[in-house]
Every structure is written in C-alpha cells, then in structure tokens.
Design a protein around this motif. Structure first.
Motif, mmCIF file in Angstrom:
data_model
loop_
_atom_site.group_PDB
_atom_site.id
_atom_site.type_symbol
_atom_site.label_atom_id
_atom_site.label_comp_id
_atom_site.label_asym_id
_atom_site.label_seq_id
_atom_site.Cartn_x
_atom_site.Cartn_y
_atom_site.Cartn_z
ATOM 1 N N GLU A 72 -10.270 -2.986 -12.156
ATOM 2 C CA GLU A 72 -11.633 -2.720 -12.364
ATOM 3 C C GLU A 72 -11.730 -1.669 -13.468
ATOM 4 N N TRP A 73 -10.841 -0.855 -13.687
ATOM 5 C CA TRP A 73 -11.005 0.089 -14.769
ATOM 6 C C TRP A 73 -9.877 -0.245 -16.034
ATOM 7 N N LYS A 74 -10.473 -1.100 -17.069
ATOM 8 C CA LYS A 74 -9.621 -1.855 -17.829
ATOM 9 C C LYS A 74 -8.968 -0.833 -18.873
ATOM 10 N N GLY A 75 -7.905 -1.412 -19.476
ATOM 11 C CA GLY A 75 -7.077 -0.633 -20.290
ATOM 12 C C GLY A 75 -5.505 -1.049 -20.415
ATOM 13 N N GLU A 76 -5.179 -1.562 -21.600
ATOM 14 C CA GLU A 76 -3.890 -2.238 -21.509
ATOM 15 C C GLU A 76 -2.716 -1.460 -21.222
ATOM 16 N N ARG A 77 -2.664 -0.074 -21.415
ATOM 17 C CA ARG A 77 -1.833 0.875 -20.947
ATOM 18 C C ARG A 77 -2.037 1.699 -19.874
ATOM 19 N N ASN A 78 -3.253 1.163 -19.249
ATOM 20 C CA ASN A 78 -3.631 1.857 -17.913
ATOM 21 C C ASN A 78 -2.791 1.233 -16.702
ATOM 22 N N SER A 79 -2.701 1.929 -15.700
ATOM 23 C CA SER A 79 -2.165 1.302 -14.604
ATOM 24 C C SER A 79 -2.938 0.394 -13.914
ATOM 25 N N CYS A 80 -2.378 -0.852 -13.696
ATOM 26 C CA CYS A 80 -2.941 -1.907 -13.017
ATOM 27 C C CYS A 80 -3.446 -1.628 -11.604
ATOM 28 N N GLU A 81 -4.446 -2.152 -10.965
ATOM 29 C CA GLU A 81 -5.021 -1.919 -9.694
ATOM 30 C C GLU A 81 -5.671 -3.130 -9.206
ATOM 31 N N ARG A 82 -5.940 -2.985 -7.920
ATOM 32 C CA ARG A 82 -7.074 -4.050 -7.181
ATOM 33 C C ARG A 82 -6.166 -5.257 -6.904
ATOM 34 N N PHE A 83 -4.760 -5.123 -6.239
ATOM 35 C CA PHE A 83 -4.239 -6.129 -5.836
ATOM 36 C C PHE A 83 -3.478 -5.736 -4.390
ATOM 37 N N ASP A 84 -3.291 -6.836 -3.505
ATOM 38 C CA ASP A 84 -2.567 -6.324 -2.217
ATOM 39 C C ASP A 84 -1.139 -6.711 -2.396
ATOM 40 N N PHE A 85 -0.500 -6.357 -1.121
ATOM 41 C CA PHE A 85 0.868 -6.109 -0.961
ATOM 42 C C PHE A 85 1.607 -7.522 -1.631
ATOM 43 N N VAL A 203 2.819 9.634 3.776
ATOM 44 C CA VAL A 203 3.001 7.985 3.692
ATOM 45 C C VAL A 203 1.567 7.406 4.320
ATOM 46 N N LYS A 204 1.075 6.755 3.815
ATOM 47 C CA LYS A 204 0.013 5.959 4.175
ATOM 48 C C LYS A 204 0.338 4.403 4.713
ATOM 49 N N LYS A 205 -0.136 4.307 6.019
ATOM 50 C CA LYS A 205 0.184 2.766 6.655
ATOM 51 C C LYS A 205 -0.996 1.914 6.445
ATOM 52 N N VAL A 206 -0.868 0.967 5.798
ATOM 53 C CA VAL A 206 -2.167 -0.050 5.651
ATOM 54 C C VAL A 206 -2.060 -1.470 5.857
ATOM 55 N N ALA A 207 -2.772 -2.191 6.090
ATOM 56 C CA ALA A 207 -2.724 -3.661 6.157
ATOM 57 C C ALA A 207 -2.398 -4.228 4.683
ATOM 58 N N PRO A 208 -1.533 -5.358 4.834
ATOM 59 C CA PRO A 208 -0.824 -5.815 3.543
ATOM 60 C C PRO A 208 -1.966 -6.430 2.774
ATOM 61 N N GLU A 209 -3.102 -6.740 3.391
ATOM 62 C CA GLU A 209 -4.186 -7.238 2.520
ATOM 63 C C GLU A 209 -4.973 -6.298 1.776
ATOM 64 N N THR A 210 -4.777 -4.881 2.052
ATOM 65 C CA THR A 210 -5.608 -4.040 1.367
ATOM 66 C C THR A 210 -5.528 -4.012 -0.170
ATOM 67 N N ARG A 211 -6.644 -3.702 -0.762
ATOM 68 C CA ARG A 211 -6.667 -3.590 -2.156
ATOM 69 C C ARG A 211 -7.768 -2.761 -2.623
ATOM 70 N N GLY A 212 -7.719 -2.362 -3.773
ATOM 71 C CA GLY A 212 -8.771 -1.407 -4.429
ATOM 72 C C GLY A 212 -8.293 -0.805 -5.700
ATOM 73 N N PRO A 213 -9.348 -0.070 -6.405
ATOM 74 C CA PRO A 213 -9.165 0.496 -7.566
ATOM 75 C C PRO A 213 -8.211 1.801 -7.608
ATOM 76 N N HIS A 214 -7.836 2.175 -6.403
ATOM 77 C CA HIS A 214 -6.905 3.323 -6.106
ATOM 78 C C HIS A 214 -5.398 2.891 -5.675
ATOM 79 N N ILE A 215 -5.197 1.397 -5.912
ATOM 80 C CA ILE A 215 -3.897 1.204 -5.407
ATOM 81 C C ILE A 215 -3.191 0.405 -6.486
ATOM 82 N N GLY A 216 -1.966 0.636 -6.757
ATOM 83 C CA GLY A 216 -1.080 0.130 -7.984
ATOM 84 C C GLY A 216 0.362 0.039 -7.294
ATOM 85 N N LEU A 217 1.200 -0.260 -8.120
ATOM 86 C CA LEU A 217 2.615 -0.138 -7.911
ATOM 87 C C LEU A 217 3.665 0.252 -8.933
#
Length: 560
Positions: A72-85, A203-217
């Motif tokens: 959602e928040w674009k930038g080449e060297r920014n962390s990638c987000e909005r994808f699930d497990f 530690v935050k337990k979540v469903a595998p399909e969880t995604r959002g602009p606050h989740i990366g890897l």
C-alpha cells in the motif's frame, strides 16, 4: 492459494542486469548466527547455525521474485507489505530459485521464513531485557517505528538503529511472518502498534490468510556450507550506513536530474548570482556562467586563478576560493561590479595567515555579519607549503580601504572541505574529508568572536569518498555531495544529522547550490562528473539540476 498464483502469473521470469545486481545485494545482506559459539550464547531451542537478513524484505526485491508489488505504501527500498503467510513462503521459494540459478547461493542452500525461536534469538541479540536495547521504553523511537513516531509506513528499511547483531527494524515497522509447529505467527510489532507490542518476547497468533499494510517478512538463509560462505557477513552493526527517512517528501518521483552542460575538466563551486544565473568553476583555470533563461552556458572568466568554491555575498560581490598549483593564486578574491555576463574588478580579500600563504583555499560560507569562513586543505600538487597545518579560517567583512583581518576559526578538523553557516549564525557545518583519516560531517558552535568550538560529529562515512561541497535549504537541511560509484550523489541531512533523502548522480558530485526560489520550489544545481571512467579514460564534468519542492537559503539578494 489463488492470490500467490495470480502474483506469480504476472512475473515474466526475465531479469535485466539491474535485477541480478539487486539479487546479489539481497544475498549480501545476511549475517551469520552461530548459537553456542563465540559471542552467541547457547540456547535450548536454537542450536543450528543460520543466517538472517539485516532488513525486512524490500519492495524492489519482492518485485524481482514475483513481479508485482502488493504494498500500500510504495517505495523501492521500503519494506514490502500486504501479503499473507502462503505468499511469504512463495516469495522465499522463488527467490531461492533465482539465487540458485545464478549461482549466488549453493544448490543446498535456501531462503526461508525464520522459525519463531530463531527470530526471537536473533532479535534479542543476547539480551534478556524487554527490548534488545534494554527496558527503557523512552529509547524505543531510536530503534523502531511504532504508533508513537510513525505518521505512515513509508520509510526505507534501516532508518533506525540496529540491535547489537546488526539487525534493523526488529522492533516495529512491520510484523514479520515466522513459523512454528502449531502454525504461523507474527513477531516484532509494527508502525500501527503501541510500544508494548514491540517487545522482543511478543508473539501474535493469526490466521494464515491475514494480510495488511502492517505485515511483512524477514528471511533466513540456511543450508549446507552456510558457516563458511564468503558472502555472509559478521553479525554486528554496520558503520557509515545512510538510511533516509523523508525521501519522497524532499525528492518526489516526478523530480528528474537534468544535464545542462558536460564539457568541463573538473567542475566545482556553483554559485547563484543576483540575476539568478549560475557561475561555476572548471578547475584548471575557468569560470563558466549558466543562464537559466536561455539555458546556455558560456565562458565567464579565464584565467580564474584556479578558482574552486564560489559565493556571492549580500552586496552582490563574488567571493572566490582560488587554489594552488598551475595558475593558482592561493587566495580569497573578491569581485565587484559584475553585471550579468560581464565580469567586474577582481581584488584580493586575503592571501596569507601571519605572512604565510594559504595551502589551497577550497570552499567558503558567509555569515550574517559578512564574515567569510573558508576551508584550507591541501589534497594534491607540488606547490611548496608555507603552513604546516590545515584549518578553517575566518576573514572579516570587506571594508573599503581597510585590510581584512584573518584568524583561525578551528583546527579541530583534519582536512576541511565543504562548509556552511546556519541561517541564525550559531552553527557552522564542515565536511572533514581526509581520505586517510576522518570522513565526517561535523557541526561546531560559533563563539562571539566568530571562532568555532564544541565539535559534534553528525555523520561518519567511516571510509570511501566523503563530503565535498554542500548547501542549505530554507529549513536548514544540508545537501552534501559525496560518494562514488553507486554511492555517488547528494546526501540530505537535517541540521541535527537525521538522514532525510538521497539524490543519485551519474558520476562523482563535487558541489551544489540552490537557484532562485520559485513558487513550487527551486532547482538544485549540481557540479559532477558525467559518469565513471570508460576504458581508462576520465569522464567529462558538467552542470546538472533537479527541481525540488523546497527553497534554498541564500546570502545573496536576488533580483525580482
């Protein structure tokens, strides 16, 4: 499952050389962790060696693997987000394949998600405190992005301090996907969370399909031969890392570098004249003038006394640092009566200290009292030296019929180069650029007599090509020319040393200045080489500019 298949379907599989270079950079950003060996404490849950990335996966690296940026928040060297497990795992599989195919990692090495225990071990960096830096929550803003300091999830990775093993953003920025036997979990907290959620142990337990602009890897590199791989770095903080946090605010994506002229030997010292034209030195013996109205560059002065840094004062007089060696006058000159493209009367403002000639005046700044600070290093040449030290000098404001007094402002720098004075006259910024010593941006306080004291290091490049010339914008931010190769460009700092933005240049930059202010901002004019050496041949130097949404700080009074 459908989501990552759609992502994969958009990827062509054809990588250009820049993509391959990016893969190599990604590989080289892993650090080795060897539990129970050396500084790494033994751990009941983590016993096998592994390498972990210093950074969360960035959007440009994600694009190389999967071809589409979900962030959602674009930038080449920014962390990638909005994808699930599952998408995170698929990224690891694809990047592993790309690295193996190009022999960047071994055939039995792989990129994967960290286990929750591996993540915890690496993030804690040998500590048992709430955070990797201790228990003091007031320090959290120095190490991570969270609800208390993040206006939006849009900085580049590594903008905050790392933990003791050199890992960035383990507290905040994005939650990071990890694996457990019971299923996926998230670790580290994010920019949307309060401070207590960024604690190492959370530690935050979540469903595998969880995604959002606050989740990366963040990835782990593991497998056969990982402990002896030459590309895996030591797990410790890096020095000299520049991580801008306001890139898009200062350098919009629409702003492009424009080449104006490229026929010089070694361009330097651009200065804005009262009429808005740009004068700049071409070392050896010339000064050129660029007219923004006609976009023509013409010879203004020859010989120039081997001029380097140039600056117009509040009265419209041109003050020039004239260097040493062939044709060099080793002085500070002052020119009155310049009218547009017509030169004026050149006189000496200062040419010695206590009867000894200057080394090679390099660059200058003028304060609100009309006093000139100038740097006097010696880098090259066979001219005999009179002074046995290199320093910053201060010259009193020019007065008709009176010789200007010259004093040492400071000798607390090894090889002073670029120099600036803050708008309030209280601080002087100096580029201490010694190829065999300090490569630093420093700030010093101005005492009542103009001398400098209280030296503070704002940024240490550690090694490499340090800062040459600099300029200021109206907000007091510093635009510093530095670096070579991929690191060549304009480094933008706040007055306190915060890393703000970076402008890449095609070759080594030497100096910069802002042109006349406009409603939408101002052009930053840059002297730089046109590229690297080609078949052993030195490149030409030229004049470039880029339009920025900021305005420059000027001593000279510009015509309306």
């Amino acid at each position: 499952m459908l989501a990552w298949l759609l992502l994969a379907a958009t990827f062509s599989g054809e990588l250009v050389p820049a993509d391959v270079a990016l893969l190599e950079t990604f590989r080289d950003e892993f650090v080795l962790i060897t539990p129970g060996s050396g500084k790494f404490p033994a751990d009941e849950k983590v016993k096998e060696p592994f390498a972990i990335s210093r950074y969360e996966v960035t959007q440009n690296v994600w694009g190389v693997a999967l071809g589409k940026n979900p962030s959602e928040w674009k930038g080449e060297r920014n962390s990638c987000e909005r994808f699930d497990f599952q998408e995170a795992k698929h990224f690891c599989e694809r990047i592993t394949s790309e690295l193996r195919n190009r022999k960047l990692i071994g055939p039995k090495q792989e990129i994967r998600l960290p286990t929750s225990d591996e993540w915890n071990y690496a993030a804690a960096a040998g500590t048992k405190t709430k955070y990797s830096f201790g228990d003091d929550e007031s320090q959290l803003g120095q190490f991570g992005w969270f609800h208390g300091n993040a206006a939006g999830n849009d900085p580049v990775v590594g903008a905050k301090k790392p933990n003791d093993w050199g890992l960035y953003d383990v507290h905040g920025y994005l939650w990071e996907w990890c694996t457990t036997e019971a299923g996926p979990v998230l670790r580290g907290g994010s920019w949307t969370d309060p401070a207590d959620q960024l604690a190492t142990a959370i530690v935050k337990k979540v469903a595998p399909e969880t995604r959002g602009p606050h989740i990366g890897l963040r990835c782990v590199l593991a497998g056969e031969g990982i402990t002896t791989a030459k590309f895996v770095a030591v797990a410790e903080p890096m020095k000299g890392v520049f991580a801008p946090v306001k890139q898009r605010a200062i350098i919009p994506e629409t702003s492009k570098l424009e080449k104006l002229w490229a026929e010089g030997e070694f361009t330097e010292g651009p200065a804005t004249a009262p009429d808005g034209s740009i004068l700049f030195s071409d070392i050896g013996t010339k000064i050129f003038r660029f007219d923004p109205t006609t976009k023509q560059t013409k010879l203004f002065r020859e010989p120039s006394g081997r001029s380097n840094g140039l600056l117009f004062d509040a009265s419209g007089r041109l003050i020039a640092c004239e260097g040493a060696n062939t044709g060099g006058n080793r002085r500070i000159s002052i020119t009155t009566g310049i009218q547009g493209a017509t030169d004026g009367k050149i006189e000496t403002l200062a040419d010695n200290f206590e009867g000894k000639r200057f080394n090679s005046p390099n660059d200058l700044a003028i304060d609100g009292q009309g006093r000139t600070y100038f740097t006097d290093p010696r880098y090259v040449g066979d001219d005999p030296r009179d002074l046995d030290f290199e320093a910053v000098f201060i010259v009193d404001a020019p007065t008709a019929g009176k010789k200007s007094n010259v004093r040492v402002a400071t000798r607390e720098v090894q090889k002073p180069n670029g120099i600036l004075v803050s708008a309030d006259g209280k601080t002087v910024f100096i580029a201490d650029n010694n190829p065999k010593g300090n490569v630093q941006l420093v700030a010093m306080s101005v005492e009542p007599d103009g001398k400098l004291a209280d030296k503070r290091v704002l940024f240490d490049f550690v090694s490499g090509r340090g800062i040459d010339g600099m300029t200021l914008d109206k907000a007091g931010n510093i635009y510093a020319t530095a670096g070579t190769g991929k690191k060549a460009g304009i480094y933008v700092f706040s007055s306190s040393g915060e890393h703000l933005a970076f402008i890449a240049t095609p070759g080594d930059p030497t100096n910069c200045t802002f042109g006349a202010n406009q409603n939408e901002g101002a052009y930053l004019y840059i002297t730089a080489s046109t590229g690297p050496k080609n078949n052993g041949q030195d490149p030409k130097f030229g004049l470039f500019r880029i339009l920025l949404p900021v305005q420059g700080q000027h001593v000279v009074k510009l015509m309306p």
